[in-house]
Design an enzyme around this catalytic site. Sequence first.
Site, PDB file in Angstrom:
ATOM      1  N   SER A  69       0.794  -1.220   0.000  1.00  0.00           N
ATOM      2  CA  SER A  69       0.000   0.000   0.000  1.00  0.00           C
ATOM      3  C   SER A  69       0.831   1.277   0.000  1.00  0.00           C
ATOM      4  O   SER A  69       0.307   2.349  -0.296  1.00  0.00           O
ATOM      5  CB  SER A  69      -0.944   0.016   1.210  1.00  0.00           C
ATOM      6  OG  SER A  69      -0.215  -0.156   2.416  1.00  0.00           O
ATOM      7  N   ASP A 123      -3.087   7.655   8.563  1.00  0.00           N
ATOM      8  CA  ASP A 123      -4.062   6.765   9.191  1.00  0.00           C
ATOM      9  C   ASP A 123      -3.296   5.820  10.118  1.00  0.00           C
ATOM     10  O   ASP A 123      -2.099   6.036  10.357  1.00  0.00           O
ATOM     11  CB  ASP A 123      -4.896   6.032   8.124  1.00  0.00           C
ATOM     12  CG  ASP A 123      -4.088   5.078   7.249  1.00  0.00           C
ATOM     13  OD1 ASP A 123      -2.925   4.775   7.609  1.00  0.00           O
ATOM     14  OD2 ASP A 123      -4.607   4.626   6.209  1.00  0.00           O
ATOM     15  N   HIS A 180      -0.287   4.222   7.713  1.00  0.00           N
ATOM     16  CA  HIS A 180       0.353   4.843   6.555  1.00  0.00           C
ATOM     17  C   HIS A 180       0.830   6.260   6.854  1.00  0.00           C
ATOM     18  O   HIS A 180       0.159   7.009   7.559  1.00  0.00           O
ATOM     19  CB  HIS A 180      -0.616   4.886   5.369  1.00  0.00           C
ATOM     20  CG  HIS A 180      -1.095   3.549   4.937  1.00  0.00           C
ATOM     21  ND1 HIS A 180      -2.392   3.094   5.174  1.00  0.00           N
ATOM     22  CD2 HIS A 180      -0.457   2.539   4.304  1.00  0.00           C
ATOM     23  CE1 HIS A 180      -2.512   1.866   4.678  1.00  0.00           C
ATOM     24  NE2 HIS A 180      -1.352   1.506   4.151  1.00  0.00           N
TER      25      HIS A 180
END
Length: 367
Positions: free
Chosen positions: A41, A332, A335
């Site tokens: 990600s 978040d 991340h």
Amino acid sequence: MGKSSVRFFLFPCFFFFIILNSLEAQNDAPQHQAVYVFGDSLVDVGNNNYLSLSVEKAVLPHYGIDYPTKKPNGRFSNGKNAADFIAEKMGVPTSPPYLSLVSKFNKKNVSFLDGVSFASGGAGIFTDKTGLSSRQNIALPNQVDYYIKVYGELSQQIGAPALQTHLSKSIFVLVIGSNDLFGYFNSKDLQNKTTPQQYVDSMASSLKVQLQRLYDHGARKFEISGIGAIGCCPSNRLKNKTECFSEANYWAVKYNEVLKTMMKNWQWEKKDITYSYFDAYAAMQDLLQTPTSYGFTEIKAACCGIGNLNAELPCLPISVVCSNRQDHVFWDPVHPTEAATRIFVDRLFDGPSRYTSPITMRQLVAA
């Protein structure tokens, strides 16, 4: 005499035809370096959006709030991610998601020669040991499978010699491994079956298998990232009363050591590869230890989330988003923010040497 004349004129025509075809094949090859991206990600630019059963998609409001479009776009960030900044440094467009290029909804003419991203949020080096594949992510072996399929198509389009020339100049970026460690420390079953040292050794050896597959299909220049201080992510801080989860950090360092050794040995085996290793752990630790020197004031809590440290639940539409996103290291629970990512890529691309070895990415691009 007549027959000889015919042969004489046919030969130059045939020779001219060969030269013409050769020039056309060369013109089909791109005149710039392409970027082929593999990972999780941290570099996914939207592949997961095309996985119908995936629960890991950056499609909810708040994601992309600082991206030029101001809308969710598959990036697990408030804005741009590492793949975007690497492309900017190289002066090329961000490599598009592979699944968008092969989607039945894509009616445009696309070129794999311009670079492709195979990265997938939640992906790991392994396909089975962490259960990642059951969550409908594209694990690294499957990403490489997709690349090999692309390699076959390109070989038919421009021919093997032109393709090898193109790929030998292109950059292969790999940012992977964090999810494998996350999976290990969240699984009692895994911890009972294997020691942490055995696990990180297996991570590195499995990564080498995939690197070899890329090498066998033209890759020669590699940008490899180590694992960051994942124990300091807001979600992991919850395990240790807001302080960094030291065990996860310890094994991130150990994995990085094994990875660096593996890369050195692999380069010794393969004399024609060039690589740059980025010490994401060192870069992240420096930022967390002296945040104000980088312009940050919040290093523990996420900007978007719910609960203690905004990390008990992910960034949801009901979350209250911090207004000072430039001050936060984390967007978040797991991340980094766009602001933090920009700093990491600056270090990745230009060093100094405590972050990159044996060369910087800038030197890799120029090699």
